[in-house]
Design an enzyme around this catalytic site. Structure first.
Site, PDB file in Angstrom:
ATOM      1  CB  CYS A 175     -33.459 -36.008  66.504  1.00  0.00           C
ATOM      2  SG  CYS A 175     -34.357 -35.732  67.385  1.00  0.00           S
TER       3      CYS A 175
ATOM      4  CB  CYS B  53     -31.640 -32.501  67.108  1.00  0.00           C
ATOM      5  SG  CYS B  53     -31.282 -33.365  68.060  1.00  0.00           S
TER       6      CYS B  53
ATOM      7  CG  HIS C 253     -30.781 -37.078  70.555  1.00  0.00           C
ATOM      8  ND1 HIS C 253     -31.969 -36.710  69.726  1.00  0.00           N
ATOM      9  CD2 HIS C 253     -30.910 -38.358  70.149  1.00  0.00           C
ATOM     10  CE1 HIS C 253     -32.107 -37.781  68.909  1.00  0.00           C
ATOM     11  NE2 HIS C 253     -31.462 -38.873  69.582  1.00  0.00           N
TER      12      HIS C 253
ATOM     13  CG  ASN D  78     -45.831 -42.427  75.756  1.00  0.00           C
ATOM     14  OD1 ASN D  78     -46.565 -42.114  76.538  1.00  0.00           O
ATOM     15  ND2 ASN D  78     -46.738 -42.113  74.750  1.00  0.00           N
TER      16      ASN D  78
ATOM     17  CG  HIS E 244     -34.675 -34.211  71.400  1.00  0.00           C
ATOM     18  ND1 HIS E 244     -33.586 -34.294  70.345  1.00  0.00           N
ATOM     19  CD2 HIS E 244     -35.360 -33.803  71.623  1.00  0.00           C
ATOM     20  CE1 HIS E 244     -33.848 -32.690  71.245  1.00  0.00           C
ATOM     21  NE2 HIS E 244     -34.700 -32.753  72.132  1.00  0.00           N
TER      22      HIS E 244
ATOM     23  CG  HIS F 296     -40.739 -36.209  72.232  1.00  0.00           C
ATOM     24  ND1 HIS F 296     -39.570 -36.865  72.192  1.00  0.00           N
ATOM     25  CD2 HIS F 296     -41.807 -36.525  71.556  1.00  0.00           C
ATOM     26  CE1 HIS F 296     -40.051 -38.553  72.248  1.00  0.00           C
ATOM     27  NE2 HIS F 296     -41.766 -37.914  71.404  1.00  0.00           N
TER      28      HIS F 296
ATOM     29  CD  GLN G 170     -46.918 -37.503  71.740  1.00  0.00           C
ATOM     30  OE1 GLN G 170     -47.732 -37.823  70.740  1.00  0.00           O
ATOM     31  NE2 GLN G 170     -46.531 -39.251  72.432  1.00  0.00           N
TER      32      GLN G 170
HETATM   33 ZN   LIG Z   1     -32.473 -35.285  69.021  1.00  0.00          ZN
END
Ligand SMILES: [Zn+2]
Length: 397
Positions: A94, A97, A165, A205, A216, A218, A220
């Site tokens: 990932c 990570c 993660h 999203n 993971h 996250h 934007q």
């Molecule tokens: Zn990750």
């Protein structure tokens, strides 16, 4: 509460900016510094840095471009290079990570072996600035005046909410959410100052059903070179409402929702969550500050503290909204987006609010945007806003 964070800026191997937002010791007090060097041999793989390096001499600028759709009056960025981006890698590969302790090389984007919240420039951006090129540089496709083309100026950033993660935004502590809010506000201010940026959009999203390519946790941030179609429509409505009544549309909507009460799902000292009267998604809820505020940077410390609590409570309920036949709650795939006043246009008409919605209409069943929605932009809702609100209220603690 005075929320302490330390902001540390560095550059990745291909010159993209990365910023650590730390709220934990020993980093927040400056007792230690996050790892700042990026040893990866990043090359000309479509990274923003490579775009920049290559830019500046061709008559048609390098970097992403956008074309004007004369049929709708909208700009359409062409992000063909994004086809090559990483798609659902396993946890051990990932890119969000942290680096593995003891390894001297990592293909991840974050140099350190741990972090609190990190923001960095997207390696596969839909919008990127090209030094030496003016944002309003314009040329014509095939020499036809009907088809203006411009550089897709702007910036795309990734916000990592946690270094874990398998976590989720809803599982963050209020303190960590508070740090994310600081990061959103910081980036809204920074991106608004960039040449050519007209609107800043912070969003998340969540879930494969939404088309997420990295599991993971996250979000934007887009700095757009135009006012987006949704905001342009909102400004047109707000302007007409103001001409008619002398009042601000979104303020009146919030007051009306509070008066009616039937679609209000959550009230805190500084925030109100309601399902809008004409919600179009199977699950949709708006979270608005009680005070007139144009954007995230304008929120006070007290409003930010309260937002962390209110937003977590909303996400907790959304993850209980649908239940599978065996009785287990279905983690809701959702899009959460902050509507903020544009950088220049219509600032006095716009008002900050968060819109959270889902394409899930039942456990295991998606709403597809079919003929009417996709072809005509004409929406038909599968439920009623009152039913959505009733379900969200039922899940109150
Ligand atoms: Zn990750």
């Amino acid at each position: 509460m005075n929320h302490q964070i330390r902001r540390t800026t560095t550059r990745l191997a291909d010159d993209r900016e990365l910023i650590y937002f730390d709220d934990s010791e020993p980093y927040v007090s400056g007792g230690a510094t996050r790892r700042l060097d990026d040893p990866r041999p990043l090359g000309d793989d479509g990274g923003a840095g490579a775009d920049r390096a290559a830019a500046g001499h061709a008559p048609v600028p390098e970097g992403p471009e956008m074309r004007f759709d004369v049929l709708t009056g909208e700009w359409i960025p062409l992000a063909a290079h994004r086809m090559n981006r990483t798609f659902l890698p396993p946890a051990n590969a990932c890119p969000l990570c942290p680096a593995t302790p003891g390894s001297d090389y990592s293909d991840g984007e974050i140099p350190d072996t741990a972090y609190d919240v990190v923001v960095f420039e997207n390696r596969f951006p839909s919008f990127a600035s090209v030094p030496g090129t003016a944002p309003d540089t314009e040329w014509s496709l095939d020499g036809e005046a009907l088809w203006p083309v411009r550089p897709a100026f702007g910036r795309c950033e990734v916000v990592c909410f946690t270094d874990r993660h398998d976590a989720a935004f809803a599982a963050l502590s209020p303190q960590r959410v508070r740090t994310v809010i600081e990061a959103w506000a910081d980036r809204t201010t920074a991106l608004a100052e960039l040449d050519g940026v007209e609107q800043v959009f912070c969003f998340e999203n969540r879930g494969r059903e939404i088309g997420v390519t990295l599991n993971h946790p996250h979000g934007q941030i887009y700095g757009y070179p135009f006012v987006t179609p949704r905001t342009a429509a909102l400004l047109r409505q707000s302007e007409a409402h103001h001409a008619r009544t002398g009042r601000k549309l979104l303020t009146d909507v919030l007051e009306a929702e509070r008066r009616a009460g039937t679609r209000v799902v959550l009230e805190t000292p500084y925030w109100t969550a309601y399902v809008p009267a004409a919600a179009r998604w199977p699950v949709e809820v708006h979270l608005a500050p009680n005070r007139d505020v144009p954007d995230l940077p304008a929120l006070t410390d007290a409003e930010r503290d309260d937002l962390a609590i209110a937003y977590l409570e909303l996400l907790r309920r959304l993850d209980l909204f649908f239940v599978s036949p065996d009785g287990t709650p279905v983690p809701l795939p959702y899009i959460a987006g902050w509507h903020q006043a544009p950088v220049r246009e219509g600032r006095d008409l716009a008002r900050l609010h968060l819109q959270v919605f889902s394409v899930l209409r039942a456990a295991g069943k998606l709403k597809y945007l079919a003929g009417s929605e996709s072809g005509m932009g004409a929406w038909v809702s599968d439920t009623t806003p009152e039913r959505i609100a009733a379900r969200l209220r039922e899940l109150a603690p």
